[in-house]
Design a protein around this motif. Structure first.
Motif, PDB file in Angstrom:
ATOM      1  N   GLY A  48       0.812  -1.222   0.000  1.00  9.51           N
ATOM      2  CA  GLY A  48       0.000   0.000   0.000  1.00  9.51           C
ATOM      3  C   GLY A  48       0.836   1.258   0.000  1.00  9.51           C
ATOM      4  O   GLY A  48       2.039   1.221   0.257  1.00  9.51           O
ATOM      5  N   GLU A  49       0.137   2.332  -0.317  1.00  5.35           N
ATOM      6  CA  GLU A  49       0.782   3.657  -0.265  1.00  5.35           C
ATOM      7  C   GLU A  49       0.131   4.403   0.886  1.00  5.35           C
ATOM      8  O   GLU A  49      -1.093   4.502   0.956  1.00  5.35           O
ATOM      9  CB  GLU A  49       0.552   4.365  -1.604  1.00  5.35           C
ATOM     10  CG  GLU A  49       1.435   5.565  -1.852  1.00  5.35           C
ATOM     11  CD  GLU A  49       0.994   6.819  -1.162  1.00  5.35           C
ATOM     12  OE1 GLU A  49       1.851   7.645  -0.826  1.00  5.35           O
ATOM     13  OE2 GLU A  49      -0.220   6.969  -0.903  1.00  5.35           O
ATOM     14  N   ARG A  50       0.928   4.850   1.807  1.00  2.86           N
ATOM     15  CA  ARG A  50       0.342   5.475   3.004  1.00  2.86           C
ATOM     16  C   ARG A  50       1.220   6.588   3.569  1.00  2.86           C
ATOM     17  O   ARG A  50       2.405   6.690   3.210  1.00  2.86           O
ATOM     18  CB  ARG A  50       0.087   4.418   4.076  1.00  2.86           C
ATOM     19  CG  ARG A  50       1.315   3.617   4.455  1.00  2.86           C
ATOM     20  CD  ARG A  50       1.137   2.887   5.772  1.00  2.86           C
ATOM     21  NE  ARG A  50       0.113   1.855   5.717  1.00  2.86           N
ATOM     22  CZ  ARG A  50      -0.626   1.500   6.776  1.00  2.86           C
ATOM     23  NH1 ARG A  50      -0.467   2.102   7.924  1.00  2.86           N
ATOM     24  NH2 ARG A  50      -1.507   0.523   6.689  1.00  2.86           N
ATOM     25  N   ARG A  61       5.132  10.590   2.843  1.00  7.05           N
ATOM     26  CA  ARG A  61       4.412   9.379   2.439  1.00  7.05           C
ATOM     27  C   ARG A  61       5.394   8.409   1.799  1.00  7.05           C
ATOM     28  O   ARG A  61       6.487   8.809   1.371  1.00  7.05           O
ATOM     29  CB  ARG A  61       3.303   9.722   1.434  1.00  7.05           C
ATOM     30  CG  ARG A  61       2.272  10.695   1.931  1.00  7.05           C
ATOM     31  CD  ARG A  61       1.204  10.919   0.890  1.00  7.05           C
ATOM     32  NE  ARG A  61       0.340   9.754   0.752  1.00  7.05           N
ATOM     33  CZ  ARG A  61      -0.732   9.546   1.515  1.00  7.05           C
ATOM     34  NH1 ARG A  61      -1.071  10.402   2.424  1.00  7.05           N
ATOM     35  NH2 ARG A  61      -1.473   8.479   1.347  1.00  7.05           N
TER      36      ARG A  61
END
Lengths: 177, 61
Positions: A48-50, A61
């Motif tokens: 995921g990108e978080r 991020r």
């Protein structure tokens, strides 16, 4: 030093600047680097990108890459050393595991479309605030202009109506005469 | 000895770990979490790994 093969869970934090150029490119680089150091990559997938809980350098991020590998401790250390020097990964963690879970094995080395990875632009909060202020100022300006236009139009109408009434009054006077 | 199965903690499960973190970002003591010594040590390891990966913060400034 023993070269016993162990199973490791690996997490890579990828720089979003590099991911924007192409997620698969960054992922392939990590895979190639691992394989170069005799690390057998079983699973490598996007987690995921978080947002980061705290800024790392100038990064707010990151894109998380999750993997399961089989390798000796020495190979893992060598791969880690190289990845910290060059490449898209800025933080790496290898964790010894007993075995690879079946649900993870199902992922394999996942290939996904670059467009499927959404990486937002890193806009700092103050920039966002500045933009909001600028937008509000622009909106208020347009509102003022429209109000001025309405006033002008109302003034013109009033002038026209006064002219008309004067003309009517003059006409009535002429009739009386 | 408790009959319950020992609880495991995953560093990726941030929501679960956050229930054992104080508002200031510290790990709650075993007295408050109600975990056994072994579970508390597992929690500590998971939280520390999550912090290293920037999934959890080290504390509030």
């Amino acid at each position: 030093m023993t070269n016993k093969i162990h199973t490791y869970q690996a997490v890579f934090l990828l720089d979003n600047e590099e991911v924007r150029k192409g997620f698969n490119q960054a992922k392939d680089w990590v895979q190639a680097c691992l394989e170069k150091h005799n690390v057998d990559v079983k699973v490598l997938r996007l987690w995921g990108e978080r947002a980061l809980a705290y800024p790392i350098g100038s990064r707010q991020r990151a894109t998380y890459l999750l993997g399961w590998v089989e390798a000796s401790g020495e190979a893992v250390n060598e791969a880690k050393r190289e990845m910290y020097l060059v490449g898209p990964a800025f933080r790496i963690m290898f964790l010894r595991a007993d075995e690879i879970p079946a649900e993870e094995m199902a992922f394999g080395i996942e290939a996904i479309d670059d467009s499927a990875v959404e990486v937002p632009d890193e806009i700092e909060e103050f920039e966002m605030i500045e933009e909001d202020v600028a937008e509000e100022a622009a909106e208020s300006k347009t509102e003022e202009k429209t109000e001025e236009n309405i006033d002008e139009q109302a003034g013109e109408k009033a002038a026209d109506s006064s002219d008309e009434s004067e003309a009517v009054a003059a006409g009535e006077e002429n009739k009386e005469n | 000895m408790s009959s319950k199965k020992d609880r495991m903690f995953d560093f990726k499960n941030v929501e679960e770990l956050q229930t054992f973190i104080t508002p200031l970002g510290k790990i709650m003591p075993a007295k408050r979490t109600g975990l056994s010594g072994r579970e508390q040590r597992r929690l500590k390891t998971a939280v520390k790994m999550a912090r290293q990966l920037a999934l959890l913060s080290y504390g509030v400034q």
